[in-house]
Write an enzyme that holds these catalytic residues in place. Sequence first.
Site, short mmCIF file in Angstrom:
data_model
loop_
_atom_site.label_atom_id
_atom_site.label_comp_id
_atom_site.label_asym_id
_atom_site.label_seq_id
_atom_site.Cartn_x
_atom_site.Cartn_y
_atom_site.Cartn_z
CD GLU A 55 58.60 106.96 14.72
OE1 GLU A 55 57.43 106.80 15.13
OE2 GLU A 55 59.61 106.58 15.34
CG ASP A 75 44.91 111.95 10.08
OD1 ASP A 75 43.92 111.26 9.75
OD2 ASP A 75 44.81 113.06 10.62
CD GLU A 109 51.20 98.74 17.92
OE1 GLU A 109 51.22 97.51 17.79
OE2 GLU A 109 52.23 99.43 18.03
#
Length: 201
Positions: free
Chosen positions: A31, A105, A182
């Site tokens: 990740e 970003d 999120e």
Amino acid sequence: METLLPALRPPSEGPVDPAALMPGARETWLEVGFGGGEHMAAQAAARPQVLVLGAEPFLNGVASALRHVDEAGLKNVRIHDGDARDLMSRLPDSCLDRLFVLFPDPWQKARHHKRRLVSPAFADEAARLLKPGGRLRLATDWADYADQMLKVLLAEPRFDWPARSAADWREAPADHVRTRYEAKRLGDCEPVWLDFVRRPD
């Protein structure tokens, strides 16, 4: 930070061999930019036989991820506290089964778009690292970045985009773990989910 991170950190120089980080792991996942680490830790907890690598340059995110790892007693997470591109450059070819880039970003101003992570160079490196059949998941809540992601990955011949309907990019995948970032909905659109599959060579 002082005790747990050194035990979880991959080598800071030279090649990084996933098999040496967790001998016997069935798969290796990475990740990129794990934020607070919620998604990474939850995926690792659900799959203890998978080595889950995470890269994050920001100290607060690393500290948060370490807390998640410690509280869950995870043994299959390794954390690179730095730029993911450094770690990726030192991983061997075809070593990853999955690669996640979730809400990177957006560098919203047009003059900063060149700083965005998802670029032709990133797509090339992702294709190098993923095994045939390996999966790349991208997500963003900025419309123009979603367009850029799709354009970049469709131009990389080593990836397939198996989407068949709008639900494939509008609905979160079944195995997704929602994060605090999120939930804040800081972008200018609903989350866009782009899953790609590495083609055989």
